[in-house]
Design a protein around this motif. Structure first.
Motif, PDB file in Angstrom:
ATOM      1  N   LEU A  35     -13.245   8.822   4.290  1.00 44.81           N
ATOM      2  CA  LEU A  35     -12.660   8.493   3.002  1.00 44.81           C
ATOM      3  C   LEU A  35     -11.289   7.836   3.178  1.00 44.81           C
ATOM      4  O   LEU A  35     -10.957   6.842   2.502  1.00 44.81           O
ATOM      5  CB  LEU A  35     -12.528   9.756   2.153  1.00 44.81           C
ATOM      6  CG  LEU A  35     -11.867   9.597   0.772  1.00 44.81           C
ATOM      7  CD1 LEU A  35     -12.682   8.652  -0.102  1.00 44.81           C
ATOM      8  CD2 LEU A  35     -11.715  10.949   0.096  1.00 44.81           C
ATOM      9  N   HIS A  36     -10.518   8.378   4.120  1.00 50.00           N
ATOM     10  CA  HIS A  36      -9.199   7.816   4.416  1.00 50.00           C
ATOM     11  C   HIS A  36      -9.337   6.374   4.912  1.00 50.00           C
ATOM     12  O   HIS A  36      -8.555   5.492   4.529  1.00 50.00           O
ATOM     13  CB  HIS A  36      -8.513   8.695   5.467  1.00 50.00           C
ATOM     14  CG  HIS A  36      -7.072   8.355   5.688  1.00 50.00           C
ATOM     15  ND1 HIS A  36      -6.311   8.915   6.695  1.00 50.00           N
ATOM     16  CD2 HIS A  36      -6.239   7.485   5.046  1.00 50.00           C
ATOM     17  CE1 HIS A  36      -5.088   8.429   6.638  1.00 50.00           C
ATOM     18  NE2 HIS A  36      -5.015   7.561   5.660  1.00 50.00           N
ATOM     19  N   LEU A  37     -10.346   6.136   5.759  1.00 47.32           N
ATOM     20  CA  LEU A  37     -10.593   4.786   6.271  1.00 47.32           C
ATOM     21  C   LEU A  37     -10.895   3.816   5.127  1.00 47.32           C
ATOM     22  O   LEU A  37     -10.361   2.700   5.088  1.00 47.32           O
ATOM     23  CB  LEU A  37     -11.766   4.813   7.254  1.00 47.32           C
ATOM     24  CG  LEU A  37     -12.259   3.456   7.774  1.00 47.32           C
ATOM     25  CD1 LEU A  37     -11.170   2.759   8.572  1.00 47.32           C
ATOM     26  CD2 LEU A  37     -13.519   3.646   8.619  1.00 47.32           C
ATOM     27  N   VAL A  38     -11.730   4.253   4.182  1.00 45.03           N
ATOM     28  CA  VAL A  38     -12.100   3.398   3.044  1.00 45.03           C
ATOM     29  C   VAL A  38     -10.879   3.109   2.169  1.00 45.03           C
ATOM     30  O   VAL A  38     -10.631   1.963   1.781  1.00 45.03           O
ATOM     31  CB  VAL A  38     -13.218   4.069   2.218  1.00 45.03           C
ATOM     32  CG1 VAL A  38     -13.461   3.281   0.925  1.00 45.03           C
ATOM     33  CG2 VAL A  38     -14.504   4.151   3.025  1.00 45.03           C
TER      34      VAL A  38
ATOM     35  N   ALA B 259      -9.060  -0.543   1.675  1.00 47.03           N
ATOM     36  CA  ALA B 259      -8.991  -1.138   0.342  1.00 47.03           C
ATOM     37  C   ALA B 259      -7.552  -1.329  -0.127  1.00 47.03           C
ATOM     38  O   ALA B 259      -7.314  -1.860  -1.227  1.00 47.03           O
ATOM     39  CB  ALA B 259      -9.745  -0.262  -0.656  1.00 47.03           C
ATOM     40  N   GLY B 260      -6.595  -0.905   0.698  1.00 43.46           N
ATOM     41  CA  GLY B 260      -5.198  -1.059   0.339  1.00 43.46           C
ATOM     42  C   GLY B 260      -4.725  -0.106  -0.745  1.00 43.46           C
ATOM     43  O   GLY B 260      -3.727  -0.373  -1.423  1.00 43.46           O
ATOM     44  N   VAL B 261      -5.442   1.036  -0.908  1.00 45.41           N
ATOM     45  CA  VAL B 261      -5.103   1.989  -1.967  1.00 45.41           C
ATOM     46  C   VAL B 261      -4.007   2.950  -1.519  1.00 45.41           C
ATOM     47  O   VAL B 261      -2.955   3.066  -2.151  1.00 45.41           O
ATOM     48  CB  VAL B 261      -6.353   2.778  -2.418  1.00 45.41           C
ATOM     49  CG1 VAL B 261      -5.972   3.822  -3.467  1.00 45.41           C
ATOM     50  CG2 VAL B 261      -7.409   1.830  -2.955  1.00 45.41           C
ATOM     51  N   VAL B 262      -4.254   3.654  -0.414  1.00 42.26           N
ATOM     52  CA  VAL B 262      -3.295   4.658   0.028  1.00 42.26           C
ATOM     53  C   VAL B 262      -3.539   4.983   1.499  1.00 42.26           C
ATOM     54  O   VAL B 262      -4.668   4.862   2.001  1.00 42.26           O
ATOM     55  CB  VAL B 262      -3.414   5.961  -0.816  1.00 42.26           C
ATOM     56  CG1 VAL B 262      -4.760   6.642  -0.592  1.00 42.26           C
ATOM     57  CG2 VAL B 262      -2.274   6.937  -0.503  1.00 42.26           C
ATOM     58  N   GLU B 263      -2.482   5.360   2.183  1.00 45.88           N
ATOM     59  CA  GLU B 263      -2.589   5.860   3.554  1.00 45.88           C
ATOM     60  C   GLU B 263      -1.852   7.202   3.620  1.00 45.88           C
ATOM     61  O   GLU B 263      -0.776   7.359   3.038  1.00 45.88           O
ATOM     62  CB  GLU B 263      -1.971   4.885   4.550  1.00 45.88           C
ATOM     63  CG  GLU B 263      -2.066   5.360   5.996  1.00 45.88           C
ATOM     64  CD  GLU B 263      -1.536   4.349   7.001  1.00 45.88           C
ATOM     65  OE1 GLU B 263      -1.387   4.717   8.190  1.00 45.88           O
ATOM     66  OE2 GLU B 263      -1.252   3.200   6.593  1.00 45.88           O
ATOM     67  N   PHE B 264      -2.473   8.155   4.313  1.00 50.28           N
ATOM     68  CA  PHE B 264      -1.895   9.489   4.411  1.00 50.28           C
ATOM     69  C   PHE B 264      -1.153   9.644   5.739  1.00 50.28           C
ATOM     70  O   PHE B 264      -1.620   9.173   6.781  1.00 50.28           O
ATOM     71  CB  PHE B 264      -2.982  10.570   4.325  1.00 50.28           C
ATOM     72  CG  PHE B 264      -3.646  10.661   2.991  1.00 50.28           C
ATOM     73  CD1 PHE B 264      -3.138  11.483   2.004  1.00 50.28           C
ATOM     74  CD2 PHE B 264      -4.785   9.911   2.701  1.00 50.28           C
ATOM     75  CE1 PHE B 264      -3.745  11.582   0.764  1.00 50.28           C
ATOM     76  CE2 PHE B 264      -5.399   9.988   1.469  1.00 50.28           C
ATOM     77  CZ  PHE B 264      -4.878  10.834   0.498  1.00 50.28           C
TER      78      PHE B 264
ATOM     79  N   MET C 164       0.848  -1.210   0.000  1.00 52.73           N
ATOM     80  CA  MET C 164       0.000   0.000   0.000  1.00 52.73           C
ATOM     81  C   MET C 164       0.878   1.252   0.000  1.00 52.73           C
ATOM     82  O   MET C 164       1.843   1.344   0.763  1.00 52.73           O
ATOM     83  CB  MET C 164      -0.918   0.007   1.226  1.00 52.73           C
ATOM     84  CG  MET C 164      -1.839   1.215   1.289  1.00 52.73           C
ATOM     85  SD  MET C 164      -3.073   1.086   2.603  1.00 52.73           S
ATOM     86  CE  MET C 164      -2.031   0.904   4.050  1.00 52.73           C
ATOM     87  N   GLN C 165       0.514   2.201  -0.842  1.00 51.91           N
ATOM     88  CA  GLN C 165       1.284   3.435  -0.941  1.00 51.91           C
ATOM     89  C   GLN C 165       1.009   4.343   0.261  1.00 51.91           C
ATOM     90  O   GLN C 165      -0.121   4.483   0.699  1.00 51.91           O
ATOM     91  CB  GLN C 165       0.929   4.180  -2.221  1.00 51.91           C
ATOM     92  CG  GLN C 165       1.721   5.470  -2.418  1.00 51.91           C
ATOM     93  CD  GLN C 165       1.324   6.199  -3.694  1.00 51.91           C
ATOM     94  OE1 GLN C 165       0.411   5.778  -4.386  1.00 51.91           O
ATOM     95  NE2 GLN C 165       2.012   7.291  -3.981  1.00 51.91           N
ATOM     96  N   VAL C 166       2.074   4.946   0.810  1.00 51.48           N
ATOM     97  CA  VAL C 166       1.947   5.913   1.901  1.00 51.48           C
ATOM     98  C   VAL C 166       2.254   7.302   1.336  1.00 51.48           C
ATOM     99  O   VAL C 166       3.346   7.529   0.802  1.00 51.48           O
ATOM    100  CB  VAL C 166       2.911   5.594   3.059  1.00 51.48           C
ATOM    101  CG1 VAL C 166       2.803   6.675   4.135  1.00 51.48           C
ATOM    102  CG2 VAL C 166       2.592   4.220   3.641  1.00 51.48           C
ATOM    103  N   LEU C 167       1.278   8.197   1.408  1.00 54.16           N
ATOM    104  CA  LEU C 167       1.427   9.550   0.873  1.00 54.16           C
ATOM    105  C   LEU C 167       1.685  10.513   2.030  1.00 54.16           C
ATOM    106  O   LEU C 167       0.830  10.671   2.907  1.00 54.16           O
ATOM    107  CB  LEU C 167       0.165   9.958   0.119  1.00 54.16           C
ATOM    108  CG  LEU C 167       0.197  11.299  -0.618  1.00 54.16           C
ATOM    109  CD1 LEU C 167       1.321  11.324  -1.637  1.00 54.16           C
ATOM    110  CD2 LEU C 167      -1.141  11.576  -1.278  1.00 54.16           C
ATOM    111  N   LYS C 168       2.856  11.125   2.049  1.00 60.20           N
ATOM    112  CA  LYS C 168       3.219  12.037   3.130  1.00 60.20           C
ATOM    113  C   LYS C 168       2.933  13.480   2.723  1.00 60.20           C
ATOM    114  O   LYS C 168       3.333  13.915   1.637  1.00 60.20           O
ATOM    115  CB  LYS C 168       4.701  11.875   3.480  1.00 60.20           C
ATOM    116  CG  LYS C 168       5.041  10.492   4.033  1.00 60.20           C
ATOM    117  CD  LYS C 168       6.510  10.411   4.435  1.00 60.20           C
ATOM    118  CE  LYS C 168       6.824   9.026   5.015  1.00 60.20           C
ATOM    119  NZ  LYS C 168       8.237   8.915   5.453  1.00 60.20           N
ATOM    120  N   LEU C 169       2.234  14.207   3.603  1.00 61.31           N
ATOM    121  CA  LEU C 169       1.919  15.613   3.374  1.00 61.31           C
ATOM    122  C   LEU C 169       2.703  16.462   4.368  1.00 61.31           C
ATOM    123  O   LEU C 169       2.655  16.196   5.579  1.00 61.31           O
ATOM    124  CB  LEU C 169       0.423  15.876   3.542  1.00 61.31           C
ATOM    125  CG  LEU C 169      -0.537  15.089   2.639  1.00 61.31           C
ATOM    126  CD1 LEU C 169      -1.962  15.548   2.875  1.00 61.31           C
ATOM    127  CD2 LEU C 169      -0.167  15.230   1.177  1.00 61.31           C
TER     128      LEU C 169
END
Length: 397
Positions: free
Chosen positions: A50-53, A57-62, A1-6
């Motif tokens: 939305l983040h939970l969904v 789903a293994g799409v992305v985590e912020f 799963m991709q981790v997107l850092k802000l």
């Protein structure tokens, strides 16, 4: 799963976008307006879901940089410190003192219930504070600030639990406040002293804190007061931190209160409306950042304890407002209105209390004493005392 850092700027930009979405929804959805749900909470909760969904789903985590969250939090609580004009206690009379004591006692009761309840479920007793006066009397502002404080003491998921409990409290406080007042008014035949002889409504009292139009010079002065309070507050917090574990913003609150009362003694006029406005801006941005950083998946294991403890808190609040607050405050129409306001105040926030009382006075007539006492205590004093109670419980537990 991709981790997107802000980074902190990107996180703030996202928080503002969700804040704007929340504002639109609050304006258009009656339920949100009726229960005074803050726009940052609405928008932030949408993102959190939305983040939970996306994560499930293994799409992305912020991952968010929360640096600015602490900055805005401290700025807001510094502005709260500036609101604490202790001379107002004298002007408010014995009614303000009684209501303040009732509120302080409720803070302690909520923390005892939360701590014991958490312990009975085999949890860290301190997580119970995140279902006690932190989110209930304190509201979202205190939830967002004391959550990280508890997590710093080793209490996992405290912020998520506290913010979720605060959202529940906003709704519950409004739902139980009206029935209490209506029941007392009808049972005891209570009448508004603000009705004219013909039965028409008398003029409504002016809102507490009404002042002139905002000016650019006053806004600059207000910003200077807040920045100075925050800066000096770091020194006060560091000194107090050697004696007791405290959240970082306490020093700014103390400095703000000291400066306010010194200036009042010197008869120096301060830009209070502008400071309140800047404080509200800080609160909205702080809440927006706190909400988009919620990790709702952490609530799964705490779902049952939260439901049980919060329902118990609601029942206790109903009984306390109905039988203690009403009797102590005088058993009259104003006391019934105050009891309704106490539910909003004690389960959510001062705006909820005002909404509860406005609903009563729209139907039965003005309650000037209630409209003086409740916002005075809610906006000027209770945050100080609640912070002290929470800190005491956190250190003991």
């Amino acid at each position: 799963m991709q981790v997107l850092k802000l980074d902190m700027y990107q996180a703030l930009g996202l928080a503002v976008i969700m804040l704007l979405i929340g504002r639109v929804l609050v304006k258009r959805v009656e339920f949100l307006r009726r229960y005074c749900i803050p726009a940052p909470v609405v928008g932030g909760l949408i993102f959190a879901l939305l983040h939970l969904v996306l994560r499930s789903a293994g799409v992305v985590e912020f991952e968010m940089d929360t640096t600015l969250q602490n900055v805005f939090m401290t700025g807001f609580f510094c502005s709260v410190g500036y609101m604490a004009a202790f001379g107002m206690l004298k002007k408010g009379g014995i009614g303000v003192i009684k209501f303040l004591l009732l509120a302080v006692l409720m803070c302690a009761i909520q923390d005892v219930i939360g701590g014991i309840g958490a312990k009975l479920f085999g949890l860290d007793a301190r997580i119970g504070l995140a279902m006690g006066s932190i989110p209930l009397v304190g509201g979202h502002g205190t939830a967002g600030s004391f959550g990280p404080f508890l997590e710093g003491l080793g209490v996992e998921n405290a912020t998520t639990v506290a913010v979720a409990a605060a959202t529940y409290g906003l709704i519950a406080g409004c739902m139980i406040g009206g029935p209490i007042a209506y029941g007392k008014i009808r049972s005891y035949g209570l009448k508004s002293a603000g009705l004219r002889a013909q039965g028409q409504l008398a003029d409504a009292p002016a809102a507490v804190g009404d002042t002139e139009v905002l000016t650019e010079e006053n806004i600059m002065d207000a910003a200077i007061y807040i920045v100075v309070g925050v800066g000096l507050g770091t020194i006060v917090s560091a000194l107090l931190g050697r004696l007791i574990t405290l959240p970082g913003y306490i020093g700014a609150m103390i400095v703000g209160a000291i400066i306010r009362n010194v200036q009042e003694m010197r008869r120096v006029k301060m830009p209070m409306q502008e400071m309140g406005t800047l404080g509200n801006v800080c609160l909205s941005l702080f809440l927006g950042l706190a909400m988009i950083n919620l990790k709702l998946w952490q609530l799964v294991s705490l779902a049952l304890p939260m439901v049980v403890i919060l329902l118990l808190q609601t029942v206790i609040m109903f009984l306390y407002a109905s039988f203690v607050v009403f009797n102590v405050m005088g058993r009259d129409y104003d006391a019934a209105t105050i009891s309704s306001g106490f539910c909003g105040f004690g389960m959510g926030a001062t705006p909820n209390a005002m909404a509860n009382m406005q609903a009563i006075t729209n139907a039965y007539g003005p309650a000037p004493v209630a409209f003086m006492i409740v916002p005075l205590v809610g906006s000027l004093f209770i945050d100080f005392l609640n912070a002290a109670i929470i800190t005491g419980f956190a250190n003991v537990l």
